[in-house]
Design an enzyme around this catalytic site. Structure first.
Site, PDB file in Angstrom:
ATOM      1  N   CYS A  53      -9.350   5.201  -2.748  1.00 43.35           N
ATOM      2  CA  CYS A  53     -10.468   4.781  -2.085  1.00 43.35           C
ATOM      3  C   CYS A  53     -11.304   5.936  -1.843  1.00 43.35           C
ATOM      4  O   CYS A  53     -10.937   6.970  -1.389  1.00 43.35           O
ATOM      5  CB  CYS A  53     -10.294   3.948  -1.066  1.00 43.35           C
ATOM      6  SG  CYS A  53     -11.880   3.372  -0.153  1.00 43.35           S
ATOM      7  N   ASP A  55     -12.939   6.322   0.847  1.00 39.55           N
ATOM      8  CA  ASP A  55     -13.006   6.648   2.223  1.00 39.55           C
ATOM      9  C   ASP A  55     -12.526   8.121   2.638  1.00 39.55           C
ATOM     10  O   ASP A  55     -11.556   8.664   2.059  1.00 39.55           O
ATOM     11  CB  ASP A  55     -11.820   5.496   2.715  1.00 39.55           C
ATOM     12  CG  ASP A  55     -11.766   5.319   4.354  1.00 39.55           C
ATOM     13  OD1 ASP A  55     -11.597   6.533   5.059  1.00 39.55           O
ATOM     14  OD2 ASP A  55     -11.985   4.344   4.906  1.00 39.55           O
ATOM     15  N   ARG A  57     -10.942   9.260   5.090  1.00 43.83           N
ATOM     16  CA  ARG A  57      -9.645   9.432   5.637  1.00 43.83           C
ATOM     17  C   ARG A  57      -8.303   9.493   4.704  1.00 43.83           C
ATOM     18  O   ARG A  57      -7.427   9.558   5.232  1.00 43.83           O
ATOM     19  CB  ARG A  57      -9.688   8.337   6.536  1.00 43.83           C
ATOM     20  CG  ARG A  57     -10.620   8.218   7.796  1.00 43.83           C
ATOM     21  CD  ARG A  57     -10.649   6.855   8.471  1.00 43.83           C
ATOM     22  NE  ARG A  57     -10.976   5.821   7.490  1.00 43.83           N
ATOM     23  CZ  ARG A  57     -10.725   4.504   8.109  1.00 43.83           C
ATOM     24  NH1 ARG A  57     -10.265   4.139   9.495  1.00 43.83           N
ATOM     25  NH2 ARG A  57     -10.797   3.516   7.140  1.00 43.83           N
ATOM     26  N   HIS A 109      -5.486   1.403   1.000  1.00 45.68           N
ATOM     27  CA  HIS A 109      -5.357   1.805   2.416  1.00 45.68           C
ATOM     28  C   HIS A 109      -5.451   0.653   3.345  1.00 45.68           C
ATOM     29  O   HIS A 109      -6.360  -0.202   3.130  1.00 45.68           O
ATOM     30  CB  HIS A 109      -6.103   3.142   2.977  1.00 45.68           C
ATOM     31  CG  HIS A 109      -7.569   2.927   2.964  1.00 45.68           C
ATOM     32  ND1 HIS A 109      -8.080   2.632   4.101  1.00 45.68           N
ATOM     33  CD2 HIS A 109      -8.442   3.123   2.084  1.00 45.68           C
ATOM     34  CE1 HIS A 109      -9.360   2.349   3.922  1.00 45.68           C
ATOM     35  NE2 HIS A 109      -9.855   2.888   2.721  1.00 45.68           N
ATOM     36  N   CYS A 112      -9.254  -1.080   4.846  1.00 42.21           N
ATOM     37  CA  CYS A 112     -10.290  -0.704   3.952  1.00 42.21           C
ATOM     38  C   CYS A 112     -11.666  -1.564   4.136  1.00 42.21           C
ATOM     39  O   CYS A 112     -11.572  -2.871   4.168  1.00 42.21           O
ATOM     40  CB  CYS A 112      -9.529  -1.041   2.485  1.00 42.21           C
ATOM     41  SG  CYS A 112     -10.981  -0.544   1.111  1.00 42.21           S
TER      42      CYS A 112
END
Length: 220
Positions: A53, A55, A57, A109, A112
Site C-alpha cells: 500500500c 500508506d 506507515r 495492512h 487501510c
C-alpha cells in the site's frame, strides 16, 4: 529554467529537513564497512518483489529489516493488482523476468484507509474509480463481511480478503504463469501488516504453480 526560492518558512524548513536527512544517509554510505551500500551503485539483485500500500506507515525495507537493494517495490492505494494497470504489470515483468525475484509478496495492512473507504457510500474524488476494484472484492464476499458486527472488524477482514484476491490476480497474469513454466523457484504470497505491533502476518496464501487456480484461469 528560472529557479524560485521557497519563501514560506514552513515549506523551507520541511524541505531542508529532507536535504539534512540525505546528508546523514551519505555519511552512512561512506562509513559502511561492509561495502554493501557502495555496491548499490553497480546494480541490484533483490529476491523480493513487494506489492504494498502507498500508506506512509508501511515501508517495505523497515518492516522486513532489509537493506536498500534487497526488495523491489511497487506501491499503490490498497496494494491492488489490476490486470489493466500497465505500471504494475511493467514492474512485475521486470522483477520476474529481468531481476528474477524469487518471492512476490502482496502486503496489505490493518486499518487501510482505502479498504475502509470501499465500505462507504461517500465520494472521495478520482480515487473512487480505483476503490471500485475493492468494492468488487466486497461483492464477492458480501455475505461474510455483512455478517461481521463491528465495523473495524469488517474492514480488517476485507483487508485480508482483498490481499487474497490480489494474490489470485497476480497468479492469473501471463507474466507469473509463463515464469512458472520455466522456473520452479518463484512463489507468490499474501501477507498483512499489523501496524500497531509491526508484525508481518502470513495469511498462508502461497502459490508456486497454477494448481488451484481453476482451469479457465490457467494458460496452456
Amino acid at each position: 529554467m528560472l529557479k524560485k526560492q521557497l519563501n514560506n518558512p514552513v515549506l523551507k524548513a520541511s524541505f531542508e529537513k529532507i536535504l539534512a536527512g540525505n546528508e546523514i544517509w551519505i555519511k552512512e554510505v561512506q562509513e559502511d564497512k561492509t561495502g554493501k551500500l557502495q555496491q548499490l551503485a553497480k546494480g541490484q539483485n533483490p529476491e523480493i518483489l513487494w506489492i504494498g500500500c502507498a500508506d506512509s506507515r508501511v515501508p517495505a525495507n523497515l518492516i522486513t529489516n532489509t537493506l536498500p537493494g534487497e526488495v523491489f517495490v511497487h506501491r499503490n492505494i490498497a496494494n491492488m493488482v489490476v490486470h489493466s494497470d500497465m505500471n504494475m504489470l511493467s514492474v512485475l515483468d521486470y522483477a520476474v523476468n529481468v531481476l528474477k525475484v524469487k518471492h512476490v509478496i502482496v502486503a496489505g495492512h490493518y486499518g487501510c484507509g482505502g479498504v475502509a473507504a470501499s465500505l462507504s457510500r461517500s465520494q472521495f474524488g478520482v480515487i473512487d474509480n480505483w476503490i471500485c476494484h475493492i468494492k468488487d472484492v466486497y461483492r464477492l464476499h458480501r455475505e461474510e463481511i455483512d455478517g461481521i458486527g463491528e465495523h473495524e472488524d469488517k474492514v480488517n477482514r476485507l483487508i485480508e480478503l482483498n490481499v487474497a484476491e490480489q494474490v489470485f490476480n497476480l497468479c492469473t497474469t501471463s507474466i507469473i504463469q509463463n515464469a512458472w513454466k520455466e522456473r520452479d523457484d518463484l512463489a507468490v504470497h499474501g501477507m498483512v501488516i499489523d501496524i500497531a505491533t509491526g508484525k508481518l502476518v502470513d495469511l498462508n496464501i502461497t502459490f508456486t504453480d497454477m494448481e488451484g487456480l481453476g482451469e479457465v484461469f490457467a494458460y496452456k
